[in-house]
Design an enzyme around this catalytic site. Structure first.
Site, PDB file in Angstrom:
ATOM      1  N   GLN A 120       0.829  -1.212   0.000  1.00 18.43           N
ATOM      2  CA  GLN A 120       0.000   0.000   0.000  1.00 18.43           C
ATOM      3  C   GLN A 120       0.857   1.254   0.000  1.00 18.43           C
ATOM      4  O   GLN A 120       0.496   2.263  -0.609  1.00 18.43           O
ATOM      5  CB  GLN A 120      -0.939   0.002   1.210  1.00 18.43           C
ATOM      6  CG  GLN A 120      -2.051  -1.042   1.116  1.00 18.43           C
ATOM      7  CD  GLN A 120      -2.802  -0.964  -0.188  1.00 18.43           C
ATOM      8  OE1 GLN A 120      -2.710  -1.880  -1.017  1.00 18.43           O
ATOM      9  NE2 GLN A 120      -3.550   0.090  -0.395  1.00 18.43           N
ATOM     10  N   GLU A 145      -9.559   1.768   5.014  1.00 24.48           N
ATOM     11  CA  GLU A 145      -9.990   1.418   3.661  1.00 24.48           C
ATOM     12  C   GLU A 145      -9.820  -0.094   3.444  1.00 24.48           C
ATOM     13  O   GLU A 145     -10.735  -0.766   2.977  1.00 24.48           O
ATOM     14  CB  GLU A 145      -9.141   2.192   2.651  1.00 24.48           C
ATOM     15  CG  GLU A 145      -9.440   1.863   1.201  1.00 24.48           C
ATOM     16  CD  GLU A 145      -8.448   2.486   0.245  1.00 24.48           C
ATOM     17  OE1 GLU A 145      -8.744   2.530  -0.957  1.00 24.48           O
ATOM     18  OE2 GLU A 145      -7.360   2.926   0.683  1.00 24.48           O
ATOM     19  N   HIS A 146      -8.632  -0.599   3.755  1.00 20.17           N
ATOM     20  CA  HIS A 146      -8.352  -2.033   3.673  1.00 20.17           C
ATOM     21  C   HIS A 146      -7.959  -2.526   5.061  1.00 20.17           C
ATOM     22  O   HIS A 146      -7.050  -1.971   5.684  1.00 20.17           O
ATOM     23  CB  HIS A 146      -7.177  -2.324   2.734  1.00 20.17           C
ATOM     24  CG  HIS A 146      -7.277  -1.702   1.380  1.00 20.17           C
ATOM     25  ND1 HIS A 146      -6.687  -0.485   1.075  1.00 20.17           N
ATOM     26  CD2 HIS A 146      -7.903  -2.118   0.249  1.00 20.17           C
ATOM     27  CE1 HIS A 146      -6.924  -0.196  -0.192  1.00 20.17           C
ATOM     28  NE2 HIS A 146      -7.670  -1.168  -0.715  1.00 20.17           N
ATOM     29  N   ASP A 170      -7.258  -5.850  -5.073  1.00 22.20           N
ATOM     30  CA  ASP A 170      -6.984  -4.810  -6.062  1.00 22.20           C
ATOM     31  C   ASP A 170      -7.239  -5.289  -7.485  1.00 22.20           C
ATOM     32  O   ASP A 170      -7.538  -4.491  -8.373  1.00 22.20           O
ATOM     33  CB  ASP A 170      -5.530  -4.347  -5.949  1.00 22.20           C
ATOM     34  CG  ASP A 170      -5.294  -3.429  -4.763  1.00 22.20           C
ATOM     35  OD1 ASP A 170      -6.267  -2.865  -4.242  1.00 22.20           O
ATOM     36  OD2 ASP A 170      -4.124  -3.283  -4.356  1.00 22.20           O
ATOM     37  N   HIS A 223     -52.773  19.859   2.422  1.00 17.38           N
ATOM     38  CA  HIS A 223     -52.401  18.461   2.281  1.00 17.38           C
ATOM     39  C   HIS A 223     -53.593  17.562   2.626  1.00 17.38           C
ATOM     40  O   HIS A 223     -53.880  16.583   1.934  1.00 17.38           O
ATOM     41  CB  HIS A 223     -51.224  18.118   3.215  1.00 17.38           C
ATOM     42  CG  HIS A 223     -49.894  18.541   2.705  1.00 17.38           C
ATOM     43  ND1 HIS A 223     -49.586  19.841   2.405  1.00 17.38           N
ATOM     44  CD2 HIS A 223     -48.757  17.807   2.445  1.00 17.38           C
ATOM     45  CE1 HIS A 223     -48.336  19.923   1.996  1.00 17.38           C
ATOM     46  NE2 HIS A 223     -47.819  18.689   1.992  1.00 17.38           N
TER      47      HIS A 223
END
Length: 445
Positions: A271, A340-341, A374, A433
């Site tokens: 990474q 993220e990972h 990935d 309404h």
């Protein structure tokens, strides 16, 4: 090469929000000032809005150092790129596409029909966004795999109009990288533009030109990019929909003494290879593993191609080896970090993965590295960063679908609930309404 943070006895599992604040203070992410970048991209976007194609050409010449007259990539260039693609690379992409498509097909959601009362039916229909602009970065690496990750779920969702943008490359005569073009051709994408950065995002958002060389306005923009791409997406949100504001990539590894330090070190480096601001974080209760990984890193870094970039990332404030009291505390820490990972390399990896609620994607065990995700796991690699995994999901088929409620009531079903509607309308001081219902039943209320 990588700093050490000792959380033993300092951070305990408790309220998630409190723990998140503590973890973020002790393991800060890289500075990614989107607000500051907005000052740069705002005039670019507005210029593209007013001058269209000519502005895109000028900014391409300024930032990508090549002037492109034909922004639309010719069909012949797409065909040639695919013909020239190395057969082994083509085979790998075909397998990646097959796996992502299979997972995406399983994500499709059927319409949901409910009947809250006899004769009253509410159906939730899932319909695709009609036109999507997909952005593929072209900076430090030609991320052709991002073509797969963006295009395949959009195609499975049924999006009828797809366009791809990727920065022009001087060494390829102003065309995007040939591998990017080849994968577009492999997926049947014919509308591809040689444009990058904020000007590409604005071009998608506002549309430009006319005829075969022009680009119609899109409804949604997806795909990762640098800070200026992110800032442009933020500025144009509302004009178009966006998938997310992706920041620098990050990996957290939760590991115990059963993990192989060679594997852990390689995964942290993988990474860090993306960007000097990439975050690589190991969380472990094992001081022996921490020491072994720290000892392993220099040798592996020395052998990797992008060692300078990797070294800068590993030495940054955003990366660390984090010592915790035990796996329970470590689990709480990585859950609060919301990476993220997230890799889990522990003796009970599968069970421990079930305890995590905050992560873009979770990679279970020693044989599920992030690199697999990935490219060829079948999962999507466009994921929330910067802790946004606590509230956001990665790209998927659902990103390209809209939910539409279809309400179909019979006369009897409306009459049965009419009194409640009128009562609630008057409670909110919106008598018209209520009248819209009672007018349908003259003399019956």
């Amino acid at each position: 090469m990588i700093r050490r943070v000792d959380l033993r006895g300092r951070v305990a599992a408790g309220e998630v929000s409190d723990l998140q604040a503590e973890v973020n203070a002790l393991v800060p992410r890289a500075v990614f000032d989107v607000e500051k970048a907005l000052d740069v991209v705002r005039p670019i976007c507005l210029d593209v809005r007013h001058r269209g194609l000519e502005a895109i050409r000028e900014y391409g010449e300024k930032f990508d150092h090549v002037r492109v007259e034909d922004i639309r990539v010719p069909a012949a260039a797409l065909k040639t790129a695919l013909e020239d693609l190395d057969p082994e690379v083509r085979s790998a992409f075909e397998e990646s596409i097959r796996r992502v498509r299979e997972v995406s097909q399983d994500e499709l959601t059927a319409d949901i029909a409910s009947e809250p009362a006899p004769g009253g039916r509410v159906t939730q229909r899932f319909v695709p966004v009609q036109r999507v602009g997909l952005y593929v970065p072209g900076g430090r690496a030609p991320l052709a795999s991002s073509v797969v990750m963006n295009v395949v779920p959009a195609q499975v969702a049924g999006v009828p109009s797809l366009a791809v943008a990727s920065p022009p490359q001087k060494e390829f005569g102003g065309l995007p990288h040939p591998t990017v073009l080849a994968v577009c051709a492999l997926l049947g994408i014919e509308e591809v533009y040689a444009m990058g950065g904020a000007q590409a995002i604005a071009g998608f958002a506002y549309g430009f030109g006319a005829g075969v060389t022009g680009c119609k306005k899109v409804n949604l923009i997806t795909g990762p990019g640098n800070i200026y791409v992110v800032a442009a997406k933020r500025f144009l949100l509302g004009e178009v929909g966006i998938d997310s504001e992706a920041g620098p990539t990050e990996i957290a590894v939760l590991a115990d003494d059963t993990a192989d330090p060679k594997h852990v070190a390689a995964d942290l480096i993988s990474q860090a290879e993306h960007d000097p601001m990439a975050a690589s974080v190991l969380v472990t209760p094992s001081e022996a593993l921490a020491a072994a990984v720290e000892a392993e890193l220099p040798g592996q870094v020395a052998q990797t191609k992008h060692r300078d970039r990797v070294t800068e990332a590993l030495q940054g404030q955003q990366s660390a080896v984090v010592l915790v009291d035990d796996l329970e505390q470590g689990t709480a820490v990585v859950d609060a970090y919301a990476a993220e990972h997230l890799e889990i390399q522990t003796a009970d990896a599968e069970e421990r993965a079930g305890l995590i609620t905050n992560a873009g994607a979770i990679f279970v065990g020693s044989w599920s590295p992030v690199s697999l995700g990935d490219y060829c796991a079948g999962s999507n690699h466009v994921l929330p960063t910067a802790g946004c995994a606590c509230h956001s999901s990665g790209l998927s088929v659902r990103s390209f679908l809209k939910a539409v409620h279809v309400i179909n009531y019979s006369r009897d079903a409306l009459q049965e609930v009419a009194g409640h509607v009128v009562t609630l309308a008057h409670a909110e001081d919106l008598p018209a309404h209520g009248a819209a219902v009672s007018v349908r039943f003259p003399g019956e209320q």
